[in-house]
Motif scaffolding. Structure first.
Motif, mmCIF file in Angstrom:
data_model
loop_
_atom_site.group_PDB
_atom_site.id
_atom_site.type_symbol
_atom_site.label_atom_id
_atom_site.label_comp_id
_atom_site.label_asym_id
_atom_site.label_seq_id
_atom_site.Cartn_x
_atom_site.Cartn_y
_atom_site.Cartn_z
ATOM 1 N N UNK A 106 0.828 -1.210 0.000
ATOM 2 C CA UNK A 106 0.000 0.000 0.000
ATOM 3 C C UNK A 106 0.856 1.251 0.000
ATOM 4 N N UNK A 107 0.456 2.202 -0.821
ATOM 5 C CA UNK A 107 1.212 3.443 -0.963
ATOM 6 C C UNK A 107 0.743 4.484 0.034
ATOM 7 N N UNK A 108 1.691 5.158 0.655
ATOM 8 C CA UNK A 108 1.381 6.298 1.522
ATOM 9 C C UNK A 108 2.500 7.313 1.389
ATOM 10 N N UNK A 109 2.126 8.568 1.182
ATOM 11 C CA UNK A 109 3.092 9.646 1.047
ATOM 12 C C UNK A 109 3.491 10.162 2.420
ATOM 13 N N UNK A 110 4.782 10.249 2.639
ATOM 14 C CA UNK A 110 5.314 10.647 3.937
ATOM 15 C C UNK A 110 4.725 11.975 4.411
ATOM 16 N N UNK A 137 6.732 3.430 0.145
ATOM 17 C CA UNK A 137 7.095 4.744 0.673
ATOM 18 C C UNK A 137 7.273 5.723 -0.482
ATOM 19 N N UNK A 138 6.468 6.771 -0.509
ATOM 20 C CA UNK A 138 6.628 7.796 -1.538
ATOM 21 C C UNK A 138 6.782 9.154 -0.865
ATOM 22 N N UNK A 139 7.464 10.049 -1.580
ATOM 23 C CA UNK A 139 7.735 11.381 -1.033
ATOM 24 C C UNK A 139 6.919 12.466 -1.718
ATOM 25 N N UNK A 140 6.068 12.090 -2.683
ATOM 26 C CA UNK A 140 5.229 13.061 -3.384
ATOM 27 C C UNK A 140 5.914 13.595 -4.628
ATOM 28 N N UNK A 165 13.525 9.915 5.675
ATOM 29 C CA UNK A 165 14.473 9.272 6.594
ATOM 30 C C UNK A 165 14.041 9.492 8.042
ATOM 31 N N UNK A 166 13.683 10.730 8.366
ATOM 32 C CA UNK A 166 13.288 11.057 9.734
ATOM 33 C C UNK A 166 11.978 10.363 10.101
ATOM 34 N N UNK A 167 11.043 10.328 9.153
ATOM 35 C CA UNK A 167 9.760 9.643 9.348
ATOM 36 C C UNK A 167 9.997 8.166 9.664
ATOM 37 N N UNK A 168 10.865 7.535 8.901
ATOM 38 C CA UNK A 168 11.122 6.110 9.096
ATOM 39 C C UNK A 168 11.827 5.847 10.416
#
Length: 483
Positions: A106-110, A137-140, A165-168
């Motif tokens: 499943x895709x979710x933008x950080x 993981x997508x950054x938009x 990186x910080x989100x993860x």
């Protein structure tokens, strides 16, 4: 002794909308994608894929809409180019209830989520599905989405990866370090559900996120979901090398796939991992028939419904270039993109330098490589991509729904099985297995040498006091952060 042939991994590639990759095909009389807002539509797809022994259903998503082409959203709306688009996460429980084995990527933008609440969402689904969840993981990449989130536009390309990186890092702390495996005992007689000394708050003070809190959910079967990623820019490669377990690449030939695969595996090695720690999937379309003639006729039928201009409008959003501003044979100036850098690089490398050349690539509404033929021909080509391209499998995009996946299940899967290149049943002692175990066969959790595993809590009794060791995963782990 003859070396056993590697099984080919296959995900179905879809999106919670009408037009995903092959634009215009929603107008085909047998296509059912206009029913995307129906649970029956999704549960039927899931059951077809499970019958076909697919690894999983990989669901794309985008926050925003495509308004670069012609400087307007009009064509996007008329042609249903990934708009309207619904949340992919909310349909998974229904599909999981209708299946026993199928995984879900499943895709979710950080930038559209907060790690603290997002971690709970993921854990919840991983629990409900018995460990069948992956996160793409997508950054938009579209300004419209950033504007909808209250920003002036997308942040600079590489800084979006810094945020990821910080989100993860915070997510790893929550998933891996906050709760011990034996924290929940549910002892009714003693009135103790959770042992307090087995749960601890995580502390995080990063450049984008701060938190001091206990993870709200007890551990799920995988703890951290299977991690997918699609970026192959230089910054994306470094990110994938450290985090990704599955990477989705775009390539128009096995040779191009091989070049991308080698870069990705080298990035993993440079991050202290192993080349085989990443499963690499190429995006591909298959139009099979019981005979060559039937396949050719079906392909011609599909072409009659496809929209090349819609494919170009989608690509315009990917590159940030309004191709409508250029005459058919006028050289296109790509410039420095802040969207998907690899899309711009691909166009320039392939010589797609005019609008006419680009439109030729989108004859089926997409630039994805398409295989047309009978079962033997399709299997030959898939094997060629696997062996020459040094990839692990494919994200099989839909052309007509659900016909594409029904045809693959009924025609191609038996041929691949006869060749020893495709599983004949799902694994697991009880007939089920987690998504990570299916892909790697090494257990349900992240391997010890993955960056996320370094955030696991290590009880004091298990720590090596004879020399340097990793601090508690629930505490600050700034040394694991990369720039």
């Amino acid at each position: 002794m003859t070396q056993a042939k590697r099984h080919i991994h296959v995900n179905a590639f879809n999106m919670n909308c009408v037009g995903h990759i092959h634009h215009g095909l929603w107008t085909h009389p047998r296509d059912q994608s206009t029913q995307y807002h129906s649970l029956q539509y999704w549960t039927h797809i899931a059951q077809v894929l499970e019958r076909g022994l697919f690894d999983g259903l990989f669901i794309a998503d985008v926050i925003g809409y495509y308004d670069v082409y012609q400087g307007s959203v009009d064509l996007t709306l008329r042609e249903g180019i990934q708009l309207p688009v619904n949340n992919p996460w909310l349909i998974v429980s229904a599909m999981a209830a209708a299946t026993k084995h199928l995984g879900f990527g499943l895709t979710a933008m950080v930038g559209a989520h907060n790690p603290y609440t997002f971690a709970r969402d993921v854990t919840t689904l991983d629990q409900l599905t018995g460990g069948r969840i992956g996160w793409n993981i997508v950054t938009g990449y579209v300004d419209s989405g950033a504007r909808g989130l209250g920003q002036n536009g997308l942040a600079e390309h590489d800084s979006r990866y810094d945020r990821a990186e910080d989100f993860l890092e915070l997510s790893y702390k929550l998933w891996e370090g906050s709760w011990d495996d034996d924290a929940v005992i549910a002892d009714k007689a003693r009135r103790i559900h959770t042992l307090p000394d087995r749960v601890r708050p995580v502390t995080h003070d990063g450049p984008f996120y701060r938190a001091h809190a206990i993870h709200m959910s007890a551990p799920s079967p995988q703890r951290t979901p299977v991690l997918f990623q699609a970026g192959t820019s230089s910054r994306g490669l470094r990110f994938a090398g450290r985090h990704a377990e599955g990477v989705f690449i775009g390539a128009n030939s096995p040779e191009a796939a091989r070049a991308a695969s080698r870069k990705l595996r080298q990035a993993a090695v440079e991050a202290g991992r192993r080349p085989e720690d990443i499963k690499i999937y190429a995006g591909i379309a298959v139009v099979p028939g019981r005979t060559q003639a039937e396949a050719r006729d079906k392909h011609a039928e599909y072409l009659a419904h496809a929209s090349a201009e819609s494919g170009l409008a989608h690509f315009a959003a990917s590159t940030g270039v309004d191709f409508a501003r250029f005459a058919l044979d006028e050289p296109i100036q790509f410039g420095n993109a802040n969207a998907i850098q690899s899309a711009t690089q691909t166009a320039q490398q392939q010589g797609w330098t005019t609008r006419r050349k680009l439109l030729e690539q989108f004859a089926l509404g997409s630039r994805y490589h398409t295989i047309v033929g009978d079962a033997s021909q399709v299997a030959d080509e898939l094997e060629r991509w696997i062996d020459i391209g040094e990839i692990d499998g494919f994200n099989l995009t839909r052309v007509v729904v659900p016909e594409t996946w029904e045809d693959f299940t009924d025609l191609i899967v038996p041929e691949l099985q006869n060749r020893g290149r495709y599983r004949t049943q799902y694994g697991g002692a009880s007939g089920s297995e987690t998504f990570r175990q299916r892909l790697f066969g090494r257990g349900d959790r992240l391997p010890a040498h993955h960056a996320g595993a370094s955030f696991r809590h290590v009880p004091e009794s298990a720590q090596d006091t004879s020399g340097p060791h990793r601090a508690s995963s629930a505490s600050s782990a700034s040394s694991a952060r990369t720039a």
